[in-house]
Design a protein around this motif. Structure first.
Motif, PDB file in Angstrom:
ATOM      1  N   ASN A 246      -7.886 -14.741  10.624  1.00  0.00           N
ATOM      2  CA  ASN A 246      -7.936 -14.687   9.347  1.00  0.00           C
ATOM      3  C   ASN A 246      -7.084 -13.320   8.656  1.00  0.00           C
ATOM      4  O   ASN A 246      -7.760 -12.343   8.909  1.00  0.00           O
ATOM      5  CB  ASN A 246      -9.511 -14.499   9.104  1.00  0.00           C
TER       6      ASN A 246
ATOM      7  N   ALA B  69      -4.901 -11.592   5.364  1.00  0.00           N
ATOM      8  CA  ALA B  69      -3.838 -11.785   4.160  1.00  0.00           C
ATOM      9  C   ALA B  69      -3.022 -10.387   4.166  1.00  0.00           C
ATOM     10  O   ALA B  69      -3.514  -9.102   4.232  1.00  0.00           O
ATOM     11  CB  ALA B  69      -4.353 -11.811   2.885  1.00  0.00           C
TER      12      ALA B  69
ATOM     13  N   GLU C  81      -9.693 -12.909  -0.575  1.00  0.00           N
ATOM     14  CA  GLU C  81      -9.109 -12.613  -1.912  1.00  0.00           C
ATOM     15  C   GLU C  81      -9.747 -11.967  -2.811  1.00  0.00           C
ATOM     16  O   GLU C  81      -9.006 -11.188  -3.685  1.00  0.00           O
ATOM     17  CB  GLU C  81      -9.171 -14.048  -2.466  1.00  0.00           C
TER      18      GLU C  81
ATOM     19  N   THR D 214      -0.316 -15.141   2.418  1.00  0.00           N
ATOM     20  CA  THR D 214      -1.761 -15.592   2.690  1.00  0.00           C
ATOM     21  C   THR D 214      -1.245 -16.455   4.045  1.00  0.00           C
ATOM     22  O   THR D 214      -2.393 -16.894   4.539  1.00  0.00           O
ATOM     23  CB  THR D 214      -2.392 -16.454   1.690  1.00  0.00           C
TER      24      THR D 214
ATOM     25  N   LEU E  94      -7.861 -15.050  -6.604  1.00  0.00           N
ATOM     26  CA  LEU E  94      -6.570 -14.043  -6.847  1.00  0.00           C
ATOM     27  C   LEU E  94      -6.146 -14.035  -8.161  1.00  0.00           C
ATOM     28  O   LEU E  94      -6.033 -12.822  -8.535  1.00  0.00           O
ATOM     29  CB  LEU E  94      -5.256 -14.410  -5.833  1.00  0.00           C
TER      30      LEU E  94
ATOM     31  N   ILE F 151      -0.855 -21.634  -0.342  1.00  0.00           N
ATOM     32  CA  ILE F 151      -1.972 -21.067  -0.759  1.00  0.00           C
ATOM     33  C   ILE F 151      -3.168 -22.097  -1.205  1.00  0.00           C
ATOM     34  O   ILE F 151      -2.428 -23.168  -1.755  1.00  0.00           O
ATOM     35  CB  ILE F 151      -1.953 -20.028  -1.598  1.00  0.00           C
ATOM     36  N   SER F 152      -4.140 -22.258  -0.763  1.00  0.00           N
ATOM     37  CA  SER F 152      -5.240 -22.977  -1.415  1.00  0.00           C
ATOM     38  C   SER F 152      -5.663 -23.127  -2.815  1.00  0.00           C
ATOM     39  O   SER F 152      -5.424 -21.729  -3.297  1.00  0.00           O
ATOM     40  CB  SER F 152      -6.566 -23.185  -0.491  1.00  0.00           C
TER      41      SER F 152
ATOM     42  N   ARG G 232      -8.311 -22.964  -4.140  1.00  0.00           N
ATOM     43  CA  ARG G 232      -9.473 -21.934  -4.280  1.00  0.00           C
ATOM     44  C   ARG G 232      -9.133 -20.530  -4.106  1.00  0.00           C
ATOM     45  O   ARG G 232      -9.782 -19.495  -4.871  1.00  0.00           O
ATOM     46  CB  ARG G 232     -10.314 -22.204  -3.106  1.00  0.00           C
ATOM     47  N   SER G 233      -8.262 -20.384  -3.267  1.00  0.00           N
ATOM     48  CA  SER G 233      -7.766 -18.925  -2.973  1.00  0.00           C
ATOM     49  C   SER G 233      -7.026 -18.404  -4.190  1.00  0.00           C
ATOM     50  O   SER G 233      -6.983 -17.178  -4.719  1.00  0.00           O
ATOM     51  CB  SER G 233      -6.802 -18.677  -1.915  1.00  0.00           C
TER      52      SER G 233
ATOM     53  N   PRO H 147     -15.231 -12.415   0.948  1.00  0.00           N
ATOM     54  CA  PRO H 147     -13.872 -13.132   0.989  1.00  0.00           C
ATOM     55  C   PRO H 147     -12.584 -12.321   0.814  1.00  0.00           C
ATOM     56  O   PRO H 147     -12.773 -11.183   0.013  1.00  0.00           O
ATOM     57  CB  PRO H 147     -13.864 -14.252  -0.246  1.00  0.00           C
TER      58      PRO H 147
END
Ligand code: ZN
Ligand code: ZN
Length: 352
Positions: free
Chosen positions: A40, A42, A78, A25, A106, A98-99, A101-102, A76
């Motif tokens: 942006n 992944a 993810e 990511t 996932l 990775i955040s 939230r992400s 998104p």
């Protein structure tokens, strides 16, 4: 294609970890493994496939750049990635990048999640011939930008003026951008190792620290040079001489097979002998490449063994509060017998 080799390296690491697939990511790692340079993206890497997820702004660009199957997601990324994860039981992820939230998004996929830690960053430490050439070009551009900017130097310029001049010269020479916010620090402010340039005028007498780097074709350069405005006091000469000696001692230690801690120790020993041990408040250097700070770290406790093809900085410094600081930084390439100093700029104290 270099990307096949890189993906094979990652797959070998995944096999060791016991993972069937990895979700990448962080953008520098996405770029490293498939060539995609968008903002942006992944990447899902399994034993059989490499899939890039991006959004509609990048449909054309992904097609041109990415050595991967491309999925253009409407929402998104993810969510789009998560839908493809059902077939894997053990999935590796970039826990340091990775955040939260992400990650939550996932983890709707019911696999076992395995931390990659520094796996990808370690794969990036030794640079290929093409990467070495890119870093060399970036370093040369950076040095040329300093030379041009210093031709425009005038007493009474602000730190910000000079930083702007430096970054303008980088862009004019073809750089994408500065690799980090250029540091220009005058007088007492040179004792702040990561000073932000400000409205302070460069005039009177004092040390001038310039730390600058550029991104060229995605690859970073990094250099610190020192100047002095007006007659150089004895204390400044002593400080400069000590840091200069420390930098040469550390460079002298660089060779494939030695630990990064021993390179750090070589610089530290010299500064301690000159009475500046406590004034050396950071590590001796760092790797660089697609990012300005990469592995290996060249610090007191870092036991990585240098390998031929690593690109690292050597940048000891000493900072005296209320007086000023000195740092000298080169980018060097590790070889089997020593290192090649890529930075062509003279290290002497420029007297302005
Ligand atoms: Zn630097
Ligand atoms: Zn640096």
């Amino acid at each position: 294609m270099p990307f096949n080799e890189r993906i094979e390296g990652l797959r070998a690491a995944l096999a060791k970890l016991g993972a069937e697939a990895a979700v990448i990511t962080s953008l520098p790692n996405v770029r490293y493994f498939c060539g995609f340079t968008g903002s942006n993206g992944a990447l899902l890497v399994s034993g059989q496939s490499v899939t890039l997820f991006t959004d509609p702004r990048y449909t054309i660009q992904a097609g041109l750049e990415a050595a991967a199957q491309v999925v253009v997601a409407k929402g998104p990324l993810e969510t789009a990635v998560e839908k493809k994860l059902g077939v894997y039981r053990r999935i590796a992820f970039e826990n340091g990048r990775i955040s939260f939230r992400s990650m939550v998004a996932l983890q709707k996929a019911k696999g076992e999640w395995l931390a990659l830690d520094d796996t990808c960053e370690k794969l990036r430490m030794v640079k290929s011939g093409a990467e070495q050439a890119a870093i060399r070009a970036s370093v040369e551009l950076n040095s040329a930008a300093l030379e041009e900017a210093m031709r425009q130097f005038q007493v009474g310029m602000t730190e910000t003026d000079l930083a702007a001049e430096i970054e303008y010269r980088m862009r004019r020479a073809g750089a994408e951008k500065a690799a980090f916010a250029t540091i220009v620090a005058f007088g007492k402010r040179s004792a702040l190792p990561h000073a932000h340039p400000g409205a302070a005028k460069i005039s009177g007498r004092g040390l001038l620290l310039i730390d600058m780097g550029a991104f060229l074709n995605g690859y970073a350069s990094d250099m610190t040079r020192m100047a002095h405005l007006g007659t150089v006091p004895a204390q400044t000469r002593k400080l400069f001489k000590a840091v200069h000696e420390a930098q040469l001692a550390a460079i002298d230690r660089v060779r494939a097979g030695v630990t990064t801690a021993s390179v750090d120790a070589a610089a530290r020993k010299v500064l301690e002998a000159h009475g500046y041990g406590k004034a050396f408040v950071h590590s001796t250097g760092h790797g660089l490449g697609l990012e300005i700070h990469e592995l290996p770290r060249i610090g007191k406790k870092d036991k990585t063994r240098l390998e031929a093809g690593m690109a690292i900085t050597i940048e000891p410094g000493a900072y005296l509060e209320g007086f000023g600081g000195v740092r000298i930084e080169d980018t060097v390439l590790v070889t089997t017998t020593g290192c090649e100093i890529l930075t062509p700029t003279s290290k002497s104290l420029m007297v302005l």
